[in-house]
Write an enzyme that holds these catalytic residues in place. Sequence first.
Site, PDB file in Angstrom:
ATOM      1  N   ARG A  91     -10.163 -11.618   2.141  1.00 31.61           N
ATOM      2  CA  ARG A  91     -10.970 -12.736   1.619  1.00 31.61           C
ATOM      3  C   ARG A  91     -10.198 -14.047   1.683  1.00 31.61           C
ATOM      4  O   ARG A  91     -10.806 -15.115   1.784  1.00 31.61           O
ATOM      5  CB  ARG A  91     -11.440 -12.401   0.192  1.00 31.61           C
ATOM      6  N   LYS A 141       0.844  -1.198   0.000  1.00 33.19           N
ATOM      7  CA  LYS A 141       0.000   0.000   0.000  1.00 33.19           C
ATOM      8  C   LYS A 141       0.880   1.249   0.000  1.00 33.19           C
ATOM      9  O   LYS A 141       2.002   1.218   0.515  1.00 33.19           O
ATOM     10  CB  LYS A 141      -0.861   0.026   1.275  1.00 33.19           C
TER      11      LYS A 141
HETATM   12  N1  BES Z   1      -8.098  -3.741   4.383  1.00 32.78           N
HETATM   13  C1  BES Z   1      -8.279  -3.365   3.043  1.00 32.78           C
HETATM   14  C2  BES Z   1      -9.608  -2.657   2.796  1.00 32.78           C
HETATM   15  C3  BES Z   1      -9.786  -1.322   3.444  1.00 32.78           C
HETATM   16  C4  BES Z   1      -9.515  -0.161   2.774  1.00 32.78           C
HETATM   17  C5  BES Z   1     -10.296  -1.255   4.729  1.00 32.78           C
HETATM   18  C6  BES Z   1      -9.722   1.068   3.388  1.00 32.78           C
HETATM   19  C7  BES Z   1     -10.504  -0.028   5.328  1.00 32.78           C
HETATM   20  C8  BES Z   1     -10.223   1.122   4.660  1.00 32.78           C
HETATM   21  C9  BES Z   1      -8.266  -4.596   2.153  1.00 32.78           C
HETATM   22  O1  BES Z   1      -7.474  -5.649   2.589  1.00 32.78           O
HETATM   23  C10 BES Z   1      -7.743  -4.164   0.845  1.00 32.78           C
HETATM   24  O2  BES Z   1      -6.616  -3.766   0.778  1.00 32.78           O
HETATM   25  N2  BES Z   1      -8.559  -4.242  -0.187  1.00 32.78           N
HETATM   26  C11 BES Z   1      -8.179  -3.841  -1.478  1.00 32.78           C
HETATM   27  C12 BES Z   1      -8.763  -4.838  -2.447  1.00 32.78           C
HETATM   28  C13 BES Z   1      -8.244  -4.687  -3.842  1.00 32.78           C
HETATM   29  C14 BES Z   1      -6.804  -5.071  -3.898  1.00 32.78           C
HETATM   30  C15 BES Z   1      -9.074  -5.552  -4.744  1.00 32.78           C
HETATM   31  C16 BES Z   1      -8.732  -2.452  -1.725  1.00 32.78           C
HETATM   32  O3  BES Z   1      -9.827  -2.154  -1.248  1.00 32.78           O
HETATM   33  O4  BES Z   1      -8.050  -1.667  -2.366  1.00 32.78           O
HETATM   34 MN    MN Z   2      -5.468  -5.434   1.981  1.00 34.46          MN
END
Ligand code: BES
Ligand code: MN
Length: 481
Positions: free
Chosen positions: A339, A265
């Site tokens: 997931r 990230k």
């Molecule tokens: N933990 C994150 C989702 C999230 C984002 C929670 C902002 C709270 C606030 C999750 O694991 C994630 O990174 N999801 C990705 C999925 C994508 C790679 C398909 C996302 O939402 O960008």
């Molecule tokens: Mn994530």
Amino acid sequence: MKYSLTDDAVDDLSTPCLVVSLARAKVVAQALDEHDLFAQASQDFKDDADQTLTVHLPGKISRLLVIGGADQVLKPEEFRKLISGAARALCKLPIKQAVVALEACTVSDQTTAEKLQSAMQSISHAAYRYTKHKSKPAKPATLTAIKFLVEHKKGLSPCVKQGNALDAGMALSRDLGNEPPNICNPAYLLSQAQQFADHPKVVVSYLDEKQMTAANMGAFMSVSRGSDVPGYMIIIEYKGGKPGDAPIALVGKGITFDTGGISLKPPPGMDEMKFDMGGAAAVLGATEAVIAAGLKLNLITVVAAAENMPSGRASRPGDIVTSASGKTIEILNTDAEGRLVLCDALTHVQTFKPKTIIDVATLTGACVVALGAHASGLYANNQSLADDLLKAGQASGDKAWQMPLWDEYHSALQSNFADMANVGGRNAGSVTAACFLSEFVKDVDWAHMDVAGSAFLGGAKKGATGRPVPLLFAYLCEKAG
Ligand code: BES
Ligand code: MN
Ligand code: ZN
């Protein structure tokens, strides 16, 4: 906060603060022979919803805290706001306990019990503090007990018991969320869960990484393996119902820190990924509340606790892993880790033959884009379960909004190399994440709550909200009857 009831006459009350509406305050002042003093102190007071007034009195009731706008029929949402405002004012006073008299305010379509429940939840929310890691905590709130003045106590004590239970559950959930990720790691979540085992109707167990590897939980392990701290699958069984009754299952995403893994990230706001165990915090908080309230139902709570880190052992984009269900998954993005841990938790929880499964997860940024902080995203393979959860959300003010799980969305997860991919592209990201999970639940009523927007706030109000503990608890209270 410790809640209780009193039906004492005002003349007999002795309290550092009595919280009342303006009309009621006048009557009380009159009864206490303090009419003139009160009239003078309240002459500039505007009886509006965002106003409160504190009047000092000489007698056994040392203060009146007047809530503006309370002498009318209020909508549930308006009532919550009023009580929250009063609770904030109350918490600033140097007092340990207060009496709240709410008979004067009527809330449309709510019974006294529902009104009390809503008041307790609002006060708990407003009174919560997290100062554990401040070397000099800003003046801690001293208020620890609230008595509600009611005409008849009869029949209301279960409601107060539930209010106390929810208070404890919400506080646990928020504490876990706010705790920094160097402390709140998977082992910490396990140790917190193990404290439930003091209760005679509770059994806590767990699978460690060796056992999860032996159980072919390749999806969970693909995430957990990247971290130096070991992951755990935590299982809490609460047997409050009849021995043969199928349990209701709660499953929580417990990523104690989500760096994204190799699909790293960007730095801004990454600290907020300590809240990525918000689903776990919610199901643990709801479990705490259920146990404290002694609800008559059987409950299984499963927490998939792991840390998502980049390392030489972390998954690569392109890796293919085999989940405990036997389905193979191509990991196209290691940041879609929730997931991966959840699918193995869902497979595992089904061995307990639950009648209903509700998973809770801070699963997608797309859900935040869709709904913001006001509603949790709700998905279900059974409409009556969805309706029950939506209703619990309305009743508790902890709202959810239903999203589609249509077949059309499933094709986004198609993979050229494995049974499915772990991501479905940019569009409808929260929906395709839910579709992914739905592949792992067979022949059981299941709902998924994406709480990425609701479980915590960012910015100046950064912190865990304790959501959706109120929704879950309202649902479970309803099911327990
Ligand atoms: N933990 C994150 C989702 C999230 C984002 C929670 C902002 C709270 C606030 C999750 O694991 C994630 O990174 N999801 C990705 C999925 C994508 C790679 C398909 C996302 O939402 O960008
Ligand atoms: Mn994530
Ligand atoms: Zn995550």
